[in-house]
Scaffold this motif. Structure first.
Motif, PDB file in Angstrom:
ATOM      1  N   MET A   1      -7.712   9.426  10.769  1.00  0.00           N
ATOM      2  CA  MET A   1      -7.190   9.143   9.432  1.00  0.00           C
ATOM      3  C   MET A   1      -7.019   7.626   9.265  1.00  0.00           C
ATOM      4  SD  MET A   1      -3.623  10.414   7.705  1.00  0.00           S
ATOM      5  CE  MET A   1      -3.801  12.118   8.198  1.00  0.00           C
ATOM      6  N   SER A   2      -7.454   7.090   8.121  1.00  0.00           N
ATOM      7  CA  SER A   2      -7.360   5.650   7.904  1.00  0.00           C
ATOM      8  C   SER A   2      -5.897   5.215   7.783  1.00  0.00           C
ATOM      9  CB  SER A   2      -8.104   5.263   6.615  1.00  0.00           C
ATOM     10  OG  SER A   2      -7.378   5.720   5.490  1.00  0.00           O
ATOM     11  N   LYS A   3      -5.673   3.919   8.073  1.00  0.00           N
ATOM     12  CA  LYS A   3      -4.307   3.379   8.020  1.00  0.00           C
ATOM     13  C   LYS A   3      -3.753   3.494   6.597  1.00  0.00           C
ATOM     14  CE  LYS A   3      -1.585  -0.311   9.901  1.00  0.00           C
ATOM     15  NZ  LYS A   3      -1.509  -1.627  10.501  1.00  0.00           N
ATOM     16  N   ARG A   4      -4.617   3.248   5.619  1.00  0.00           N
ATOM     17  CA  ARG A   4      -4.199   3.312   4.216  1.00  0.00           C
ATOM     18  C   ARG A   4      -3.738   4.734   3.856  1.00  0.00           C
ATOM     19  NH1 ARG A   4      -4.972   0.268  -0.414  1.00  0.00           N
ATOM     20  NH2 ARG A   4      -5.220   1.471  -2.333  1.00  0.00           N
ATOM     21  N   ARG A   5      -4.496   5.711   4.337  1.00  0.00           N
ATOM     22  CA  ARG A   5      -4.150   7.118   4.046  1.00  0.00           C
ATOM     23  C   ARG A   5      -2.833   7.508   4.739  1.00  0.00           C
ATOM     24  NH1 ARG A   5      -4.821  11.524   1.648  1.00  0.00           N
ATOM     25  NH2 ARG A   5      -5.306  13.547   2.569  1.00  0.00           N
ATOM     26  N   GLN A   6      -2.668   7.027   5.983  1.00  0.00           N
ATOM     27  CA  GLN A   6      -1.415   7.289   6.709  1.00  0.00           C
ATOM     28  C   GLN A   6      -0.217   6.717   5.952  1.00  0.00           C
ATOM     29  OE1 GLN A   6      -2.301   5.600  10.595  1.00  0.00           O
ATOM     30  NE2 GLN A   6      -2.049   7.585  11.536  1.00  0.00           N
ATOM     31  N   GLN A   7      -0.411   5.481   5.462  1.00  0.00           N
ATOM     32  CA  GLN A   7       0.660   4.809   4.720  1.00  0.00           C
ATOM     33  C   GLN A   7       0.994   5.594   3.448  1.00  0.00           C
ATOM     34  OE1 GLN A   7       2.252   2.373   5.943  1.00  0.00           O
ATOM     35  NE2 GLN A   7       3.102   1.033   4.404  1.00  0.00           N
ATOM     36  N   GLN A   8      -0.039   6.103   2.790  1.00  0.00           N
ATOM     37  CA  GLN A   8       0.163   6.872   1.553  1.00  0.00           C
ATOM     38  C   GLN A   8       0.923   8.169   1.844  1.00  0.00           C
ATOM     39  OE1 GLN A   8      -0.579   5.447  -1.468  1.00  0.00           O
ATOM     40  NE2 GLN A   8       0.702   7.148  -2.137  1.00  0.00           N
ATOM     41  N   GLN A   9       0.563   8.809   2.942  1.00  0.00           N
ATOM     42  CA  GLN A   9       1.259  10.054   3.335  1.00  0.00           C
ATOM     43  C   GLN A   9       2.727   9.785   3.649  1.00  0.00           C
ATOM     44  OE1 GLN A   9      -0.725  12.228   6.441  1.00  0.00           O
ATOM     45  NE2 GLN A   9      -2.077  13.240   4.990  1.00  0.00           N
ATOM     46  N   LEU A  10       2.979   8.641   4.337  1.00  0.00           N
ATOM     47  CA  LEU A  10       4.351   8.249   4.658  1.00  0.00           C
ATOM     48  C   LEU A  10       5.154   8.045   3.371  1.00  0.00           C
ATOM     49  CD1 LEU A  10       6.559   7.189   6.686  1.00  0.00           C
ATOM     50  CD2 LEU A  10       5.572   4.929   6.343  1.00  0.00           C
ATOM     51  N   LEU A  11       4.568   7.329   2.411  1.00  0.00           N
ATOM     52  CA  LEU A  11       5.257   7.073   1.138  1.00  0.00           C
ATOM     53  C   LEU A  11       5.526   8.365   0.380  1.00  0.00           C
ATOM     54  CD1 LEU A  11       3.331   3.881  -0.102  1.00  0.00           C
ATOM     55  CD2 LEU A  11       5.640   3.971   0.850  1.00  0.00           C
ATOM     56  N   ASP A  12       4.547   9.257   0.347  1.00  0.00           N
ATOM     57  CA  ASP A  12       4.717  10.550  -0.344  1.00  0.00           C
ATOM     58  C   ASP A  12       5.836  11.365   0.298  1.00  0.00           C
ATOM     59  OD1 ASP A  12       2.687   9.939  -2.074  1.00  0.00           O
ATOM     60  OD2 ASP A  12       1.153  11.083  -1.016  1.00  0.00           O
ATOM     61  N   SER A  13       5.843  11.390   1.625  1.00  0.00           N
ATOM     62  CA  SER A  13       6.857  12.152   2.358  1.00  0.00           C
ATOM     63  C   SER A  13       8.253  11.574   2.109  1.00  0.00           C
ATOM     64  CB  SER A  13       6.505  12.128   3.850  1.00  0.00           C
ATOM     65  OG  SER A  13       7.572  12.627   4.602  1.00  0.00           O
ATOM     66  N   LEU A  14       8.366  10.225   2.162  1.00  0.00           N
ATOM     67  CA  LEU A  14       9.665   9.578   1.968  1.00  0.00           C
ATOM     68  C   LEU A  14      10.168   9.709   0.531  1.00  0.00           C
ATOM     69  CD1 LEU A  14       9.301   6.376   4.156  1.00  0.00           C
ATOM     70  CD2 LEU A  14      11.066   8.131   4.371  1.00  0.00           C
ATOM     71  N   ALA A  15       9.241   9.745  -0.416  1.00  0.00           N
ATOM     72  CA  ALA A  15       9.647   9.915  -1.817  1.00  0.00           C
ATOM     73  C   ALA A  15      10.325  11.275  -2.007  1.00  0.00           C
ATOM     74  CB  ALA A  15       8.436   9.782  -2.735  1.00  0.00           C
ATOM     75  N   ARG A  16       9.982  12.235  -1.128  1.00  0.00           N
ATOM     76  CA  ARG A  16      10.623  13.562  -1.198  1.00  0.00           C
ATOM     77  C   ARG A  16      11.931  13.599  -0.398  1.00  0.00           C
ATOM     78  NH1 ARG A  16       5.174  15.100  -0.635  1.00  0.00           N
ATOM     79  NH2 ARG A  16       5.432  15.421   1.615  1.00  0.00           N
TER      80      ARG A  16
END
Length: 209
Positions: A1-16
């Motif tokens: 998984m690309s670093k950008r995608r990992q970062q996006q997943q982290l942000l999505d998870s934290l927003a919840r």
């Protein structure tokens, strides 16, 4: 998984999970975290915040100076007890620290004051916490006597089942009756002025939109 995608997943998870922040604010907090984590003085460079870096941020940003309290705040943020604050622990911790509901703040303050993590604030723990709050007297004995008196007053006010220690239920009941007792054993939440200054500086990019 690309670093950008990992970062996006982290942000999505934290927003919840960090529900007191919106997604833009979460992104700003993660950027700040990455900047702090990259500082050379930080023991866990680019991984997380070590104890000294975290305490330094709390001291510089929120004016917190009590070492016993700061150590406990670090422990409360560090959910997995690995001596390193991750991005998730940073954002979720700040969610309660800055904008927590009364219920979240009661849980947080109790955890800070329960020095040995046994589910109670004992007479000895109250003494240790209050010892650093009172100005030093010419005689150390005078200070100790004053602290013992404060501990007795706190127990009288908070120990509803009279077992000589304060359970979470005791603490919650007392604070719901008198909000001023939330930080009875030392300042472990930011004051309004420092909180507003931190949010304005950290979230300024999201507020221009």
């Amino acid at each position: 998984m690309s670093k950008r995608r990992q970062q996006q997943q982290l942000l999505d998870s934290l927003a919840r999970s960090a529900k007191n922040f919106n997604k833009g604010e979460v992104e700003c907090l993660v950027k700040l975290f990455n900047r702090l984590a990259a500082e050379p003085s930080n023991h866990f460079v680019n991984v997380g915040l070590d104890r000294n870096m975290f305490k330094d941020v709390m001291h510089r940003t929120f004016g917190m100076t009590d070492d016993v309290i700061l150590d406990r705040v670090f422990r409360t943020f560090d959910k997995d007890n690995n001596n390193c604050i991750s991005a998730v622990e940073w954002v979720e911790g700040l969610s309660v620290f800055l904008r927590g509901t009364l219920e979240e703040k009661i849980k947080y303050c109790f955890q800070v004051y329960d020095l040995n993590g046994d589910g109670y604030i004992s007479r000895d723990e109250m003494f240790q916490l209050l010892k650093y709050c009172l100005p030093k007297q010419p005689s150390e004995e005078d200070t100790d006597e004053g602290i013992k008196d404060l501990v007795d007053i706190a127990l009288k006010k908070m120990d509803s089942d009279h077992d000589g220690k304060i359970s979470f239920m005791d603490f919650e009941t007392t604070v719901r009756d008198d909000y001023l007792l939330l930080e009875a054993f030392g300042p472990c939440l930011p004051d309004i002025k420092n909180s507003i200054a931190f949010e304005e500086k950290t979230f300024q990019t999201t507020r221009k939109v």
